[in-house]
Design a protein around this motif. Structure first.
Motif, PDB file in Angstrom:
ATOM      1  N   GLU A 357       0.898  -1.397  -0.083  1.00 16.58           N
ATOM      2  CA  GLU A 357      -0.043  -0.207  -0.113  1.00 16.58           C
ATOM      3  C   GLU A 357       0.871   1.197  -0.039  1.00 16.58           C
ATOM      4  O   GLU A 357       1.725   1.476   0.973  1.00 16.58           O
ATOM      5  N   VAL A 358       0.648   2.013  -1.099  1.00 14.68           N
ATOM      6  CA  VAL A 358       1.516   3.193  -1.298  1.00 14.68           C
ATOM      7  C   VAL A 358       0.682   4.293  -1.220  1.00 14.68           C
ATOM      8  O   VAL A 358      -0.299   4.350  -1.829  1.00 14.68           O
ATOM      9  N   SER A 359       1.014   5.541  -0.965  1.00 12.57           N
ATOM     10  CA  SER A 359       0.413   6.754  -1.197  1.00 12.57           C
ATOM     11  C   SER A 359       1.405   7.985  -1.569  1.00 12.57           C
ATOM     12  O   SER A 359       2.683   7.796  -1.078  1.00 12.57           O
ATOM     13  N   GLY A 360       0.985   8.782  -2.144  1.00 13.42           N
ATOM     14  CA  GLY A 360       1.849   9.992  -2.543  1.00 13.42           C
ATOM     15  C   GLY A 360       0.849  10.855  -3.530  1.00 13.42           C
ATOM     16  O   GLY A 360      -0.174  10.685  -3.908  1.00 13.42           O
ATOM     17  N   LEU A 361       1.781  11.956  -4.182  1.00  8.29           N
ATOM     18  CA  LEU A 361       1.178  12.722  -5.231  1.00  8.29           C
ATOM     19  C   LEU A 361       0.986  11.753  -6.486  1.00  8.29           C
ATOM     20  O   LEU A 361       1.786  10.886  -6.775  1.00  8.29           O
ATOM     21  N   SER A 362       0.150  12.058  -7.087  1.00  7.43           N
ATOM     22  CA  SER A 362      -0.306  11.301  -8.439  1.00  7.43           C
ATOM     23  C   SER A 362       0.928  11.424  -9.404  1.00  7.43           C
ATOM     24  O   SER A 362       1.253  10.213 -10.152  1.00  7.43           O
ATOM     25  N   GLU A 363       1.618  12.513  -9.345  1.00 10.90           N
ATOM     26  CA  GLU A 363       2.892  12.509 -10.506  1.00 10.90           C
ATOM     27  C   GLU A 363       3.871  11.359 -10.179  1.00 10.90           C
ATOM     28  O   GLU A 363       4.660  11.096 -10.829  1.00 10.90           O
ATOM     29  N   TYR A 364       3.720  11.088  -8.702  1.00  9.62           N
ATOM     30  CA  TYR A 364       4.862   9.999  -8.450  1.00  9.62           C
ATOM     31  C   TYR A 364       4.362   8.507  -8.172  1.00  9.62           C
ATOM     32  O   TYR A 364       4.873   7.696  -8.510  1.00  9.62           O
ATOM     33  N   VAL A 365       3.112   8.371  -7.952  1.00  7.83           N
ATOM     34  CA  VAL A 365       2.469   7.152  -7.446  1.00  7.83           C
ATOM     35  C   VAL A 365       1.898   6.701  -8.661  1.00  7.83           C
ATOM     36  O   VAL A 365       1.894   5.496  -8.880  1.00  7.83           O
ATOM     37  N   SER A 366       1.147   7.355  -9.488  1.00  4.95           N
ATOM     38  CA  SER A 366       0.555   6.855 -10.709  1.00  4.95           C
ATOM     39  C   SER A 366       1.480   6.305 -11.850  1.00  4.95           C
ATOM     40  O   SER A 366       1.184   5.387 -12.495  1.00  4.95           O
ATOM     41  N   VAL A 367       2.827   6.411 -11.779  1.00  2.00           N
ATOM     42  CA  VAL A 367       3.922   5.878 -12.791  1.00  2.00           C
ATOM     43  C   VAL A 367       4.315   4.597 -12.018  1.00  2.00           C
ATOM     44  O   VAL A 367       4.978   3.894 -12.584  1.00  2.00           O
ATOM     45  N   LEU A 368       4.078   4.203 -10.865  1.00  2.00           N
ATOM     46  CA  LEU A 368       4.670   3.087 -10.365  1.00  2.00           C
ATOM     47  C   LEU A 368       4.247   1.719 -10.907  1.00  2.00           C
ATOM     48  O   LEU A 368       3.100   1.765 -11.226  1.00  2.00           O
ATOM     49  N   ARG A 369       5.306   0.798 -11.102  1.00  2.00           N
ATOM     50  CA  ARG A 369       4.988  -0.624 -11.455  1.00  2.00           C
ATOM     51  C   ARG A 369       5.397  -1.335 -10.648  1.00  2.00           C
ATOM     52  O   ARG A 369       6.534  -1.368 -10.264  1.00  2.00           O
ATOM     53  N   GLY A 370       4.468  -2.494 -10.019  1.00  2.00           N
ATOM     54  CA  GLY A 370       5.113  -3.561  -9.135  1.00  2.00           C
ATOM     55  C   GLY A 370       6.203  -4.369  -9.551  1.00  2.00           C
ATOM     56  O   GLY A 370       6.912  -4.672  -8.865  1.00  2.00           O
ATOM     57  N   GLN A 371       6.166  -4.782 -10.929  1.00  2.00           N
ATOM     58  CA  GLN A 371       7.344  -5.547 -11.226  1.00  2.00           C
ATOM     59  C   GLN A 371       8.876  -4.793 -11.375  1.00  2.00           C
ATOM     60  O   GLN A 371       9.692  -5.584 -11.464  1.00  2.00           O
ATOM     61  N   ASP A 372       8.612  -3.488 -11.316  1.00  2.00           N
ATOM     62  CA  ASP A 372       9.960  -2.673 -11.170  1.00  2.00           C
ATOM     63  C   ASP A 372      10.460  -2.217  -9.976  1.00  2.00           C
ATOM     64  O   ASP A 372      11.446  -2.010  -9.676  1.00  2.00           O
ATOM     65  N   ILE A 373       9.533  -2.894  -8.700  1.00  2.00           N
ATOM     66  CA  ILE A 373      10.054  -2.584  -7.371  1.00  2.00           C
ATOM     67  C   ILE A 373      10.716  -3.757  -6.660  1.00  2.00           C
ATOM     68  O   ILE A 373      10.276  -4.969  -6.867  1.00  2.00           O
ATOM     69  N   THR A 374      11.571  -3.856  -6.136  1.00  2.00           N
ATOM     70  CA  THR A 374      12.455  -4.869  -5.245  1.00  2.00           C
ATOM     71  C   THR A 374      12.260  -4.439  -3.904  1.00  2.00           C
ATOM     72  O   THR A 374      12.261  -3.081  -3.369  1.00  2.00           O
ATOM     73  N   GLY A 375      12.261  -5.668  -3.324  1.00  2.00           N
ATOM     74  CA  GLY A 375      12.320  -5.555  -1.776  1.00  2.00           C
ATOM     75  C   GLY A 375      13.434  -6.496  -1.035  1.00  2.00           C
ATOM     76  O   GLY A 375      13.991  -7.297  -1.667  1.00  2.00           O
ATOM     77  N   THR A 376      13.590  -6.392   0.061  1.00  2.00           N
ATOM     78  CA  THR A 376      14.539  -7.295   1.083  1.00  2.00           C
ATOM     79  C   THR A 376      14.013  -7.511   2.196  1.00  2.00           C
ATOM     80  O   THR A 376      13.024  -6.648   2.933  1.00  2.00           O
ATOM     81  N   ILE A 377      14.268  -8.747   2.903  1.00  2.00           N
ATOM     82  CA  ILE A 377      14.237  -9.253   4.058  1.00  2.00           C
ATOM     83  C   ILE A 377      15.546  -9.438   4.563  1.00  2.00           C
ATOM     84  O   ILE A 377      16.482 -10.254   4.321  1.00  2.00           O
ATOM     85  N   VAL A 403      12.448   0.061  -0.658  1.00  2.00           N
ATOM     86  CA  VAL A 403      13.176   1.165  -0.945  1.00  2.00           C
ATOM     87  C   VAL A 403      12.249   2.187  -2.002  1.00  2.00           C
ATOM     88  O   VAL A 403      12.505   1.649  -3.220  1.00  2.00           O
ATOM     89  N   LEU A 404      12.000   3.306  -1.656  1.00  2.00           N
ATOM     90  CA  LEU A 404      10.902   3.879  -2.468  1.00  2.00           C
ATOM     91  C   LEU A 404      11.395   5.427  -2.674  1.00  2.00           C
ATOM     92  O   LEU A 404      12.189   5.908  -1.770  1.00  2.00           O
ATOM     93  N   ASP A 405      10.794   6.057  -3.630  1.00  2.00           N
ATOM     94  CA  ASP A 405      11.253   7.529  -3.726  1.00  2.00           C
ATOM     95  C   ASP A 405      10.704   8.369  -2.517  1.00  2.00           C
ATOM     96  O   ASP A 405       9.667   8.079  -1.912  1.00  2.00           O
ATOM     97  N   GLU A 406      11.380   9.291  -2.020  1.00  2.00           N
ATOM     98  CA  GLU A 406      11.200  10.090  -0.938  1.00  2.00           C
ATOM     99  C   GLU A 406       9.582  10.775  -0.594  1.00  2.00           C
ATOM    100  O   GLU A 406       9.372  11.009   0.252  1.00  2.00           O
ATOM    101  N   THR A 409       5.061   7.189   0.268  1.00  2.00           N
ATOM    102  CA  THR A 409       5.059   6.929   1.749  1.00  2.00           C
ATOM    103  C   THR A 409       4.058   5.521   1.884  1.00  2.00           C
ATOM    104  O   THR A 409       3.442   5.239   0.901  1.00  2.00           O
ATOM    105  N   THR A 410       4.400   4.599   2.910  1.00  3.63           N
ATOM    106  CA  THR A 410       3.792   3.391   3.208  1.00  3.63           C
ATOM    107  C   THR A 410       3.275   3.415   4.481  1.00  3.63           C
ATOM    108  O   THR A 410       4.076   3.875   5.166  1.00  3.63           O
ATOM    109  N   GLU A 411       2.165   2.621   4.631  1.00  3.97           N
ATOM    110  CA  GLU A 411       1.621   2.929   6.093  1.00  3.97           C
ATOM    111  C   GLU A 411       2.561   1.769   6.839  1.00  3.97           C
ATOM    112  O   GLU A 411       2.885   2.419   7.987  1.00  3.97           O
TER     113      GLU A 411
END
Length: 432
Positions: A357-377, A403-406, A409-411
């Motif tokens: 779950e992410v939130s932010g301004l449309s210009e930053y959030v609307s362009v995100l694609r799940g397959q382009d995001i990486t995460g770590t444990i 790791v996301l753009d400043e 934000t995520t809850e």
């Protein structure tokens, strides 16, 4: 003996005539008549009050109050005559219907019976009009520019109206009076008595000698002040409506203003602040824009100095709506860090995605694609949080860090089910 006085009277009369002729000839020979001219003799106008009492004024035409006087007299008399001895007069009481006055002549301390006197013209010509008075406005005209870094402040005149009088035709031509103030390269205040000039109805300067002004000079004061450029600082209060955020600093247009005042006052002013209580963004769902008069926030001891600037400043607080999205991150995009040497970890296979779950301004959030995001444990960090010294085989729920753009934000960090097994090398050692 009796004497007869009338005896031979003819001879006696002839003797007298002969004696007179001889005397006349002697005089003419010893003191002959001569002629002399005296130029620019001023004709004195007498009884001028007669016109003044009738509320009229006059103007001399054709320079007719100046005459060239010719005097013919015996040389002995003529030699004693100076131009200052000649008196030319025109009596206003003898003014004709065509506005002329006959000139009379006299010579001080000389018997006119012995001289002949005449002028090159016999009358003074006048233009006679009704006398008029009126009050006119006194203005000023500026000449040049003050020195760089200074402005002209207030200009004050000792009087803003004066009375003029004269012939009606002349008075009716006058629109106003003015003084010229030369401020070229001036860097300090001015005060002086300045000459008054007159303007006609078209704004052109008039030069009328037959007009009388209440005064010829007027006292003028002109204030010259240094200037300083200062920034406009804007604060605001309140919060926008839920789901909206302030996306930048409050701004002012113009961002800087030019002010003027005394050097001492300007030294203590470095900015002009618009207080938060005057910019309230509570409940806003769009950028807050308002216009203020910056003069309201300046001390009374300073003034705006930029030509053409009215003091109106536009204030803006940028506000935009927050966009919420749920991204599906493939589990293959999630890497494990700091795994215990004797263990192996992998997703449990119950899901091929992790939802974020992410939130932010449309210009930053609307362009995100799940397959382009990486995460770590981070396994080691998770074990510390769980106060585990050893990781046993099993299925665990571990948090994933992204790791996301400043600006995004995520809850909370999402969790992923992880299967923990002993490594094949560890099994071999155990004889399995």
């Amino acid at each position: 003996m009796k004497i007869n006085l009338f005896q031979n009277w003819g001879l006696k009369l002839l003797s007298l005539v002969i004696a007179f002729v001889i005397w006349f000839l002697v005089v003419q020979i010893n003191d002959p008549k001569d002629t002399s001219s005296f130029s620019n003799i001023q004709v004195q106008i007498t009884n001028k009050e007669l016109l003044e009492n009738a509320n009229k004024v006059y103007e001399i035409l054709d320079n007719s109050d100046k005459v060239r006087v010719t005097v013919k007299a015996p040389r002995s008399i003529l030699q004693e005559i100076r131009s200052g001895d000649i008196v030319a007069e025109a009596d206003m009481s003898k003014l004709t219907d065509i506005n002329t006055i006959v000139i009379t002549y006299d010579i001080e301390n000389v018997d006119l019976a012995s001289v002949e006197i005449s002028g090159n013209h016999e009358t003074v010509k006048l233009n006679v009009e009704e006398k008029k008075r009126k009050y006119i406005q006194v203005d000023y005209k500026l000449v040049g520019e003050v020195a760089d870094g200074y402005i002209l402040g207030s200009v004050s005149l000792e009087q803003n109206r004066i009375e003029i009088s004269g012939p009606q035709s002349a008075v009716d031509q006058v629109k106003n009076a003015f003084v010229e103030i030369d401020v070229s390269n001036v860097s300090s205040s001015l005060t002086a008595d300045m000459e008054l000039h007159l303007n006609d109805l078209e704004g052109e300067e008039l030069n009328l000698s037959n007009l009388n002004k209440q005064m010829d000079y007027i006292h003028v004061s002109a204030e010259v002040l240094p200037t300083k450029t200062i920034p406009v600082v804007v604060s605001y209060q309140g919060n926008p409506e839920q789901g909206y955020i302030v996306t930048g600093d409050a701004s002012a247009e113009p961002a800087e203003i030019l002010i003027a005042g005394t050097s001492r006052v300007l030294a203590g002013i470095n900015s002009v602040a618009v207080p938060a209580e005057d910019v309230d963004i509570s409940g806003a769902t769009d950028s807050v824009e308002l216009e203020i008069n910056i003069s309201d926030y300046l001390p009374n001891t300073v003034r705006l100095a930029e030509s053409g600037f009215s003091g109106k400043v536009k204030i803006e607080v940028p506000i935009e709506q927050i966009l919420d999205r749920t991204l599906r991150i493939p589990v293959n995009n999630i890497n494990f860090l700091n795994i215990p040497a004797d263990m192996e970890l992998e997703a449990d296979g119950s899901s091929v995605f992790v939802e974020l779950e992410v939130s932010g301004l449309s210009e930053y959030v609307s362009v995100l694609r799940g397959q382009d995001i990486t995460g770590t444990i981070d396994v080691e960090a998770w074990m510390k949080e769980q106060e585990l010294t050893k990781l046993e085989p099993g299925v665990y729920s571990m948090p994933v860090t992204f790791v996301l753009d400043e600006h995004i934000t995520t809850e909370t960090d999402p969790e992923m089910m992880v299967v923990v097994t002993e490594s094949e090398q560890e099994n071999a050692l155990n004889g399995e």
